[in-house]
Design an enzyme around this catalytic site. Structure first.
Site, mmCIF file in Angstrom:
data_model
loop_
_atom_site.group_PDB
_atom_site.id
_atom_site.type_symbol
_atom_site.label_atom_id
_atom_site.label_comp_id
_atom_site.label_asym_id
_atom_site.label_seq_id
_atom_site.Cartn_x
_atom_site.Cartn_y
_atom_site.Cartn_z
ATOM 1 C CD GLU A 85 -2.949 -1.123 2.290
ATOM 2 O OE1 GLU A 85 -4.112 -1.445 2.009
ATOM 3 O OE2 GLU A 85 -2.597 -0.797 3.430
ATOM 4 C CB CYS B 133 2.605 7.714 3.063
ATOM 5 S SG CYS B 133 2.975 6.616 4.419
ATOM 6 C CB CYS C 84 6.738 -4.516 9.407
ATOM 7 S SG CYS C 84 7.797 -3.446 10.415
ATOM 8 C CB CYS D 211 4.889 -1.332 16.629
ATOM 9 S SG CYS D 211 6.579 -0.796 16.325
ATOM 10 C CB CYS E 278 1.879 -0.704 13.778
ATOM 11 S SG CYS E 278 2.133 -0.399 12.028
ATOM 12 C CB CYS F 103 -0.080 6.828 11.355
ATOM 13 S SG CYS F 103 0.393 8.423 10.794
HETATM 14 N N1 SAH Z 1 8.608 1.553 10.749
HETATM 15 C C1 SAH Z 1 8.689 2.974 10.698
HETATM 16 C C2 SAH Z 1 7.773 3.613 9.670
HETATM 17 C C3 SAH Z 1 6.351 3.106 9.543
HETATM 18 S S1 SAH Z 1 5.145 3.649 10.685
HETATM 19 C C4 SAH Z 1 8.454 3.550 12.076
HETATM 20 O O1 SAH Z 1 8.153 2.796 12.993
HETATM 21 O O2 SAH Z 1 8.636 4.739 12.250
HETATM 22 C C5 SAH Z 1 4.881 5.348 10.455
HETATM 23 C C6 SAH Z 1 4.428 6.027 11.746
HETATM 24 O O3 SAH Z 1 3.079 5.644 12.117
HETATM 25 C C7 SAH Z 1 5.305 5.667 12.927
HETATM 26 O O4 SAH Z 1 5.579 6.802 13.707
HETATM 27 C C8 SAH Z 1 4.430 4.705 13.680
HETATM 28 O O5 SAH Z 1 4.818 4.579 15.016
HETATM 29 C C9 SAH Z 1 3.076 5.333 13.491
HETATM 30 N N2 SAH Z 1 1.964 4.442 13.801
HETATM 31 C C10 SAH Z 1 1.911 3.109 13.653
HETATM 32 N N3 SAH Z 1 0.712 2.630 14.058
HETATM 33 C C11 SAH Z 1 -0.008 3.702 14.453
HETATM 34 C C12 SAH Z 1 -1.329 3.853 14.925
HETATM 35 N N4 SAH Z 1 -2.144 2.809 15.110
HETATM 36 N N5 SAH Z 1 -1.749 5.108 15.207
HETATM 37 C C13 SAH Z 1 -0.915 6.161 15.011
HETATM 38 N N6 SAH Z 1 0.313 6.074 14.553
HETATM 39 C C14 SAH Z 1 0.778 4.853 14.284
#
Ligand code: SAH
Length: 342
Positions: free
Chosen positions: A90, A103, A110, A114, A117, A331
């Site tokens: 995506e 983006c 991944c 986290c 996410c 995000c």
């Molecule tokens: N792996 C990288 C980039 C991808 S995530 C990273 O961790 O930075 C892009 C951003 O979205 C990151 O700051 C991540 O922490 C945030 N993110 C992921 N899941 C989210 C969610 N459910 N709500 C808000 N931000 C989120």
């Protein structure tokens, strides 16, 4: 077959020379690929037919198909691209007053895990190549007839876990004869892979580094982000300070606020302490809901209170506008898709 979009200009010159051609041919090809955005060698009409045939034997021009395109009521568009090996990724297009921001994804799946996410939970398949990263930009430009002005590495994947391909893709995106997007308009976001932050500081790239911080104690952060077990907060902050010192560039810290998790004034106090003396900016994100997600978004009131506390105590903080959440394009809502599963 080699994907010609995997080559930065210097490397493409070497390829052409090895084919017995003059290096300037690489510049002509670069223009066809990144300015004219063509999908076949036959369109490269200033190359001889003979050279075009030679290129066709060794190289492909990777061109993604669009499997699905969804549009949010705020205008954000989410693309599902066929990456030509049975997988799909995506990419999200957002329009701001200063232009179009894309983006991009850096991996299929991944490894970071986290907890908040959606890109997690599905298994890691492979890194994207540089050409596949760049093709996300080209495919959207072809589809929309626009010029993208900002790139954020905030799609699926951990960009610093695919370091070499991401850096090479940035060189192609940034090159005046390539996509010509200024490095200051390119952001890399990382969950905090400390050794790669040190390495990035040495690259002499002018792009922006974003750190997904999200918590202010190791206990809290490890619960949200397993990467914190490998690289705890002290080490992460040391790497960030080193990065700022070496590059003289401001870091952007992402902090996704979740109810009863990381939204109290004590959290804000600890954050101020953690960032003391750093040139930085805090991006507050109301945490987005994901399927089976354990986290619930903080109330607007708590988010504003958090922001105000930071701003009153010398830390510049803004609340990120939520775009695309109605189409799961916000995000943390992007997922890898396997075409065969669907
Ligand atoms: N792996 C990288 C980039 C991808 S995530 C990273 O961790 O930075 C892009 C951003 O979205 C990151 O700051 C991540 O922490 C945030 N993110 C992921 N899941 C989210 C969610 N459910 N709500 C808000 N931000 C989120």
């Amino acid at each position: 077959m080699k994907n010609i979009k995997d080559y930065n200009l210097d490397k493409l010159k070497e390829e052409l020379v090895s084919l017995g051609e003059k290096p300037y041919r690489a510049e002509q090809i670069f223009k066809w690929l990144y300015v004219d955005n063509v999908s076949s060698f036959d369109e490269m009409t200033n190359l001889s037919v003979e050279l075009r045939e030679k290129l066709k034997q060794d190289y492909t021009i990777c061109t993604f198909g669009i499997i699905q395109k969804q549009e949010s009521k705020d205008g954000t568009k989410k693309y599902l691209f066929d990456v030509l090996d049975g997988n799909a990724i995506e990419t999200v297009l957002m329009e701001y007053h200063h232009g179009f921001s894309l983006c991009v994804s850096s991996q299929i799946g991944c490894k970071m895990g986290c907890k908040f996410c959606a890109s997690t939970g599905i298994k890691f398949i492979r890194n994207l190549t540089s050409g596949e990263i760049v093709e996300q930009v080209l495919a959207v430009q072809r589809d929309q007839h626009i010029k993208i002005s900002n790139i954020v590495f905030m799609g699926i994947g951990e960009p610093l876990d695919n370091y070499d391909n991401v850096i090479n893709a940035i060189h192609i995106i940034n090159h005046p004869k390539g996509l010509n997007i200024g490095a200051r308009h390119i952001s890399i976001s990382t969950s905090g892979i400390v050794p790669k932050i040190y390495q990035l500081a040495e690259e002499e790239l002018q792009c922006t580094l974003s750190i997904s911080l999200h918590a202010t104690t190791n206990e809290q952060r490890s619960k949200m982000m397993p990467v914190n077990n490998a690289y705890p907060l002290e080490e992460l902050m040391r790497a960030c300070r080193d990065y700022i010192q070496k590059t003289n560039k401001r870091i952007s810290f992402e902090y996704a606020l979740a109810k009863d998790n990381n939204e109290t004034l004590e959290d804000a106090q600890r954050l101020v302490k953690l960032l003391k003396g750093m040139i930085c900016h805090v991006n507050l994100i109301p945490i987005n809901k994901i399927e089976n997600g354990a986290f619930v978004k903080s109330s607007n009131e708590n988010i504003m209170r958090f922001r105000d506390y930071l701003n009153d105590h010398g830390v510049v903080a803004t609340i990120r506008r939520e775009l695309g959440s109605d189409i799961d394009a916000a995000c943390g809502q992007l997922r890898r898709k396997n075409l065969k599963e669907e």
